[in-house]
Design an enzyme around this catalytic site. Structure first.
Site, PDB file in Angstrom:
ATOM      1  N   PRO A 210     -45.970   1.311 -14.525  1.00 47.69           N
ATOM      2  CA  PRO A 210     -46.754   2.307 -14.321  1.00 47.69           C
ATOM      3  C   PRO A 210     -47.278   3.167 -15.581  1.00 47.69           C
ATOM      4  CG  PRO A 210     -45.042   2.319 -12.749  1.00 47.69           C
ATOM      5  CD  PRO A 210     -44.872   1.232 -13.765  1.00 47.69           C
ATOM      6  N   LYS A 214     -53.334  -0.055 -16.728  1.00 50.78           N
ATOM      7  CA  LYS A 214     -53.848  -0.920 -15.899  1.00 50.78           C
ATOM      8  C   LYS A 214     -55.362  -0.504 -15.237  1.00 50.78           C
ATOM      9  CE  LYS A 214     -50.155  -1.772 -13.835  1.00 50.78           C
ATOM     10  NZ  LYS A 214     -49.043  -0.715 -14.393  1.00 50.78           N
ATOM     11  N   HIS A 432     -17.164  18.183 -23.191  1.00 50.75           N
ATOM     12  CA  HIS A 432     -17.732  17.012 -22.327  1.00 50.75           C
ATOM     13  C   HIS A 432     -19.024  16.426 -23.310  1.00 50.75           C
ATOM     14  CE1 HIS A 432     -18.941  14.682 -18.643  1.00 50.75           C
ATOM     15  NE2 HIS A 432     -20.218  14.549 -19.476  1.00 50.75           N
ATOM     16  N   GLU A 433     -19.949  17.207 -23.782  1.00 49.44           N
ATOM     17  CA  GLU A 433     -21.015  16.577 -24.475  1.00 49.44           C
ATOM     18  C   GLU A 433     -20.639  16.384 -25.701  1.00 49.44           C
ATOM     19  OE1 GLU A 433     -23.669  15.782 -23.002  1.00 49.44           O
ATOM     20  OE2 GLU A 433     -23.232  17.012 -21.134  1.00 49.44           O
ATOM     21  N   HIS A 436     -19.330  12.627 -25.749  1.00 45.35           N
ATOM     22  CA  HIS A 436     -20.251  11.797 -25.607  1.00 45.35           C
ATOM     23  C   HIS A 436     -20.794  11.532 -27.224  1.00 45.35           C
ATOM     24  CE1 HIS A 436     -21.091  11.099 -21.463  1.00 45.35           C
ATOM     25  NE2 HIS A 436     -21.368  12.444 -21.213  1.00 45.35           N
TER      26      HIS A 436
END
Ligand code: ADP
Ligand code: ZN
Length: 614
Positions: A210, A214, A432-433, A436
């Protein structure tokens, strides 16, 4: 990414809400009418049967209307009354006759009738209004101006004069345009092809995700060929009633033939074109099958038509289409409409940028480089978002910083600066970040470069570690997949190392990690135990034995645990960096890659920021 599970945002879809509103209106009308009815009864005064007989015998009753066992009456001094009488009427009538009252016998309850008539009328008016104004589900119309909704077929018809799109309105997508040029040529000069008896394709299937243009391409074909354009979504054919879809298809093609040369555009053809054998659920199945059969019949009937009618259909799931649709003479031309590559993205940005006021700082090349994976619609949206951000702060021009903010907003949802987090939450999120981010930084060869890390809540996320791929990726290696699993698990591991406690914030990380590992095992043959066999079918159903299922579960668990252990060792070995980054994040809340490389003394990688300095 760390999720805030307290936030939940329902997405109101069009029609279910309409139904709810309709039902509410219906109930309130009903209530209104019945209470009004009850009031009337009270005003008129109900009397007992014996009191009524007394009145009659005293000659005080002027006339009555009898509706079954229910009687409305007027006294000589013009008082209205109502009364219920026994079912046995003979005696009752006799008494009335003797006392010279006027008697009218009514077969239906005239009193009870009008509210229902009113309700029925209102209901049907509402239904008609809803039918006419309900939002089109395809969402692909655009164009405004002269749009006719065809009464029966539900297709929208666009006159050639109203179609402004040409191939110039489509940036990039060169291969698709080239293929469609043939179709344009055929629509313009059918005789040229017929002369030698050539059979030209009547059906074109546009395949792509999408937002890649198109619908735009189909409209451009109509614009180039200067012919009528009928547009409908596959889901518009299907209704609850069997046979409706088929008759809509018949109508649509009849209209299109009358208007030939013309184009019929069917968006989301998979809604009708799914292969027929697959086990359908309940009633909708029959209806879809009939609709599909009618579509096939109509396409075969084309040969006899004088002027060409071309059917262009769009889908992102060609794999589920019925084979019969793809046979020669039907949709035998397939045109891929892929995500735009770097050069195409730049061209799309430049094209859409023409309609807004851009500052000199805006470099579309740079923006294109920082937006891999964006569709044409995403890019158009990016420009619009940037324009909104610039307007909000009363700027004259849209600057590169507005684009930066717009991209983050699109990718991660809007920043919520007001959310009140406890200090402990902020600290957990920072670690936490950082977990990552650090894994990505420590595995530079198999992860995408870091873009920025933030602990400012955005959308449903409490914090985000954001990386942007350096290049378009067509294949991914096992090493890269393992690294992405490690990076996903890094958030939880950092929390565990620092606070020795587990929180719920890692749920979506685990989800992501599990998905990747499962794909490795079931799709890409990356597990030695299970070998190079595909266990997952394209449509999501898995075919394997119970024994294999157990093996898969075991292997998924082993690989994930392995990644977890490796990532834990990596972060433990770099605890100093983890602490440094987390503390810096707590202070600054948002850090871009360049700052982090410098802080941690890690070799810098390409920065995909639009702006040079934050
Ligand atoms: P699809 O039908 O594939 O879902 P659309 O044709 O509806 O996508 O595209 C939505 C919008 O995205 C278009 O109206 C246009 O503004 C923009 N767009 C998509 N692809 C392109 C492109 N190649 N060039 C210019 N604009 C594009
Ligand atoms: Zn996370």
């Amino acid at each position: 990414m760390k999720k805030n599970k307290n936030k939940f945002s329902p997405s109101p879809a069009g029609s279910p809400w309409t139904v709810v509103v309709l039902a509410a209106v219906f109930v309130s009308v009903l209530l209104m009418v019945t209470t009004r009815f009850a009031d009337n009864v009270r005003e008129r005064g109900e009397v007992t049967y014996s009191k009524y007989l007394d009145l009659v015998e005293q000659g005080q009753v002027k006339g009555v209307t009898i509706i079954g066992s229910f009687v409305k009456g007027v006294t000589k001094d013009d008082k209205h009354f109502e009364v219920t009488v026994p079912d046995e009427q003979a005696e009752h009538l006799q008494i009335l006759r003797k006392n010279a009252a006027e008697v009218e016998i009514s077969s239906t309850s005239s009193l009870g009738f009008w509210p229902f008539l009113l309700i029925a009328l209102l209901m049907s008016m509402l239904m008609v209004a809803w039918y006419i104004f309900r939002p089109s589900r395809g969402g692909s119309s655009g164009g405004g101006g002269n749009v006719f909704t065809m009464g029966k077929s539900r297709a929208k018809m666009f006159l050639p004069s109203t179609i402004k799109d040409t191939f110039n309105s489509v940036a990039g997508a060169d291969e698709a345009k080239e293929e469609l040029q043939d179709v344009v040529d055929f629509l313009k000069n059918p005789e040229k092809y017929k002369r030698l008896g050539a059979k030209i394709t009547r059906g074109v299937l546009l395949i792509g995700e999408p937002g890649n243009g198109k619908t735009l391409l189909a409209r451009a074909v109509a614009g180039e060929a200067n012919c009528l354009f009928f547009s409908i979504s596959g889901s518009d054919f299907i209704e609850v009633f069997v046979g409706v879809g088929a008759s809509r298809v018949r109508d649509l093609f009849a209209q299109a033939r009358k208007a030939a040369p013309s184009i019929i555009f069917i968006d989301e053809i998979d809604a009708v074109g799914r292969h027929r054998s697959g086990g359908g659920f309940g009633g909708g199945h029959d209806e879809r099958e009939q609709t599909l059969n009618q579509l096939l019949t109509e396409m075969d009937g084309f040969e006899t038509a004088k002027d060409p009618v071309i059917v262009i259909a769009a889908t992102n799931r060609p794999d589920v289409l019925d084979k019969a649709l793809l046979r020669p003479g039907r949709f035998d031309r397939r045109v891929e409409v892929p995500y735009p590559d770097l050069a195409s993205r730049e061209r799309i940005l430049i094209l859409h940028g023409k309609t807004v006021q851009l500052d000199n700082s805006v470099d579309m090349r740079k923006i294109a480089r920082g937006t891999p994976g964006f569709s044409g619609a995403d890019l158009a949206n990016l420009i619009n978002e940037a324009a909104i951000i610039a307007s909000k702060s009363n700027q004259d021009k849209i600057t590169i910083k507005d684009f930066e903010e717009a991209r983050d907003k699109i990718l991660l949802g809007k920043e919520i600066k007001t959310i009140a987090l406890t200090e402990h939450d902020r600290k957990t999120t920072a670690y936490h970040e950082s977990g990552h981010a650090l894994i990505r930084l420590l595995l530079p060869h198999c992860t995408d470069p870091l873009h920025k890390v933030t602990i400012v809540p955005r959308g449903r996320a409490l914090g985000v570690t954001h990386s942007i791929p350096e290049r378009e990726k067509y294949t991914t290696t096992k090493e890269e997949m393992i690294a992405s699993v490690m990076a996903a698990l890094g958030g939880r591991i950092a929390e565990e190392i620092q606070f020795s406690e587990l929180s719920t914030g890692a749920y979506s990380d685990f989800q992501k990690a599990t998905d990747v590992v499962r794909d490795m095992v079931c799709r890409y043959g990356m597990s030695e135990k299970l070998g190079p066999i595909v266990y997952a079918q394209s449509q999501g159903d898995f075919v394997y034995s119970q024994k294999t299922a157990e093996l898969i579960d075991e292997e998924v668990k082993n690989i994930t645990q392995d990644c977890y252990n490796k990532a834990r060792i990596l972060l433990n070995d770099n605890r100093d960096k983890l602490t440094m980054l987390s503390e810096a994040l707590l202070e600054k809340e948002t850090m871009y890659a360049a700052e982090i490389y410098e802080l941690l003394g890690i070799e810098a990688r390409a920065d995909l920021r639009f702006t040079e300095e934050a």
